[in-house]
Design an enzyme around this catalytic site. Structure first.
Site, PDB file in Angstrom:
ATOM      1  N   TYR A 139      36.898 -83.499 -32.002  1.00 29.89           N
ATOM      2  CA  TYR A 139      36.927 -84.548 -33.016  1.00 29.89           C
ATOM      3  C   TYR A 139      38.362 -85.004 -33.209  1.00 29.89           C
ATOM      4  CZ  TYR A 139      36.269 -86.913 -37.512  1.00 29.89           C
ATOM      5  OH  TYR A 139      36.250 -87.844 -38.526  1.00 29.89           O
ATOM      6  N   ASP A 233      45.955 -82.947 -29.778  1.00 31.02           N
ATOM      7  CA  ASP A 233      45.593 -83.202 -31.165  1.00 31.02           C
ATOM      8  C   ASP A 233      45.693 -81.878 -31.907  1.00 31.02           C
ATOM      9  OD1 ASP A 233      44.559 -83.756 -33.591  1.00 31.02           O
ATOM     10  OD2 ASP A 233      42.674 -84.648 -32.891  1.00 31.02           O
ATOM     11  N   LYS A 261      46.671 -81.752 -40.945  1.00 33.66           N
ATOM     12  CA  LYS A 261      46.128 -80.949 -42.049  1.00 33.66           C
ATOM     13  C   LYS A 261      47.154 -80.019 -42.731  1.00 33.66           C
ATOM     14  CE  LYS A 261      41.341 -81.692 -41.019  1.00 33.66           C
ATOM     15  NZ  LYS A 261      40.823 -82.130 -39.727  1.00 33.66           N
TER      16      LYS A 261
HETATM   17  C1  LIG Z   1      40.356 -83.549 -39.248  1.00 33.67           C
HETATM   18  C2  LIG Z   1      40.728 -83.899 -37.875  1.00 33.67           C
HETATM   19  C3  LIG Z   1      41.136 -85.195 -37.518  1.00 33.67           C
HETATM   20  C4  LIG Z   1      41.024 -86.333 -38.467  1.00 33.67           C
HETATM   21  O1  LIG Z   1      41.894 -86.204 -39.546  1.00 33.67           O
HETATM   22  P1  LIG Z   1      41.620 -87.116 -40.837  1.00 33.67           P
HETATM   23  O2  LIG Z   1      42.786 -86.812 -41.722  1.00 33.67           O
HETATM   24  O3  LIG Z   1      40.308 -86.678 -41.397  1.00 33.67           O
HETATM   25  O4  LIG Z   1      41.592 -88.523 -40.372  1.00 33.67           O
HETATM   26  C5  LIG Z   1      41.621 -85.409 -36.248  1.00 33.67           C
HETATM   27  N1  LIG Z   1      41.676 -84.418 -35.346  1.00 33.67           N
HETATM   28  C6  LIG Z   1      41.286 -83.171 -35.637  1.00 33.67           C
HETATM   29  C7  LIG Z   1      41.404 -82.104 -34.603  1.00 33.67           C
HETATM   30  C8  LIG Z   1      40.767 -82.876 -36.897  1.00 33.67           C
HETATM   31  O5  LIG Z   1      40.315 -81.654 -37.173  1.00 33.67           O
END
Ligand SMILES: *Cc1c(COP(=O)(O)O)cnc(C)c1O
Length: 425
Positions: A139, A233, A261
């Site tokens: 994701y 990511d 995060k």
């Molecule tokens: C949560 C997440 C995103 C998206 O981040 P948002 O702040 O919700 O837009 C992108 N990549 C990974 C791996 C994530 O866990």
């Protein structure tokens, strides 16, 4: 009637599905939160839960961490939005660059999705090519080019490509199987027009999945051989796996990195960084456009500076403590499930784990999806009843924070024990 039930009834009238992000919804209704502190979150009916969701990993240092509250409070008295450069932004950029040796330059953004959107645009601008490769079940946020066979709430709702995403866009996103280097190689061989490969180095959005030995180094090798920019990511893994993210742990050097995060320990902030010659393509000097009113706002920046400084200060104690808690917990959970003869598989690393109800190892999206989601929901509900809050889906991950104590961990394991009993019955 509980206050949460009442509020959900009212919320549905003004908010689609009653929630502001899909995965927050669960049957019959989500609890509404009153406050959070340290390792705990309280609902509006005054029930206290051990928080094992932790802002989907954002709250590495726990709720209301004092160092962060202090620097943010100090900033509040000096204004919250300038839209002009500040000295603090330099300090933060330098802190990020020091922790992530693969990053020469870094731009601040607000959300994980915004960071990955920028990373992909940069890769396309740099290579002048079209297609990106992502992995099934990974994701990368809620924007068009990555909403193809994605994880998290997307997987939970069983969607393949979101409605509203143009076919023309989706067809430029190629999907490989995670932990399958051959599949990636085949896609690269068949397509000449690859602008980049984006990957969660440790996927946390199809439940927790661990890369096979050499998968990450093979990824780097193959993308380098083919001159394809590699995007890590690290929105979840940045600062959570190590102060320098999963790339520090694997000794990898991606071309572009995104983080979000744990960067702000709960405050809205993300970043995209990478090699100088790629990052210098950004506007206004470069021709790859990226912009945001709120990017680098002084409140989020002060939270992120304080987060990184705190992490760097306590790293020698914190990471080993969290890993010890997590390994003991996962081993305890494994014992309980084995004693009950419940088919299960636990993936666990650093401060993250997930249990799947399946007799096969979970190594990619297919094997994650094969786990029994109904059993997971049963477990989730019993955990909630017994004061433990985890993300309400098997396509998410349990996150520990520095605020959890051994007592919390033991209480949580007791709750999991009861939850597994409910799965068994
Ligand atoms: C949560 C997440 C995103 C998206 O981040 P948002 O702040 O919700 O837009 C992108 N990549 C990974 C791996 C994530 O866990």
């Amino acid at each position: 009637m509980s206050e949460s039930k009442k509020l959900f009834g009212i919320a549905k009238k003004s908010i689609p599905s009653g929630v502001n992000s899909p995965v927050r919804y669960f049957e019959p209704y989500p609890f509404f939160t009153k406050k959070a502190d340290g390792a705990y979150i309280w609902d509006v009916d005054n029930k206290r839960y051990i928080d094992f969701c932790n802002g989907y990993g954002a709250l590495l240092l726990g709720h209301r961490r004092k160092e962060i509250t202090k620097s943010v409070s100090a900033q509040l008295s000096k204004g919250v939005l300038y839209c002009t450069p500040t000295k603090s932004e330099i300090e933060l950029a330098e802190l990020i660059i020091r922790n992530f040796p693969s990053i020469d330059k870094v731009r601040l953004t607000n959300t994980g999705g915004e960071a990955t959107m920028t990373a992909i645009r940069l890769a396309r601008g740099f290579t002048k090519k079209k297609k990106i490769i992502k992995f099934e079940g990974c994701y990368h946020g809620a924007h068009d080019s990555v909403l193809v066979r994605a994880g998290s709430g997307f997987a939970h709702n069983g969607i393949s490509v979101s409605e509203g995403v143009l076919d023309e866009v989706a067809k430029n996103t190629l999907v490989a199987e995670y932990n399958n280097i051959q599949d990636l190689q085949n896609i690269i061989r068949r397509n000449k027009d690859i602008a980049g490969v984006i990957v969660e180095p440790i996927p946390a959005n199809m439940g927790l999945v661990l890369p096979k030995e050499n998968f990450v180094s093979d990824l780097q090798k193959i993308t380098r051989e083919n001159n394809i920019p590699l995007i890590f990511d690290e929105v979840v893994t940045g600062f959570r796996i190590a102060p320098g993210g999963a790339q520090e742990f694997f000794g990898a050097k991606p071309d572009i990195t995104t983080m979000a995060k744990a960067l702000g320990n709960g405050f809205t902030i993300s970043a995209v960084g990478g090699r100088k010659e790629i990052m210098d393509l950004l506007a206004p000097k470069g021709k790859v456009y990226q912009a945001s009113t709120f990017a680098g706002n002084p409140v989020s920046v002060s939270a992120a500076i304080s987060s990184i400084k705190t992490i760097n200060k306590i790293k020698n104690k914190m990471y080993s403590k969290l890993e010890r808690f997590n390994m003991a917990f996962s081993a305890g959970l494994d014992d309980i499930a084995k004693d009950m003869r419940i088919p299960h598989h636990i993936n666990s690393t650093a401060s993250m784990f997930q249990i799947f109800f399946t007799d096969k190892p979970v190594i990619n999206y297919k094997t994650s999806k094969n786990a029994d989601a109904r059993k997971f929901q049963k477990m989730f509900k019993t955990l909630l009843k017994n004061n433990v809050f985890i993300a309400p889906s098997q396509f998410e991950t349990v996150f520990l924070s520095d605020a959890h104590t051994e007592i919390d961990m033991n209480k949580a394991l007791d709750a999991y024990h009861l939850a597994l009993k409910s799965v068994k019955s």
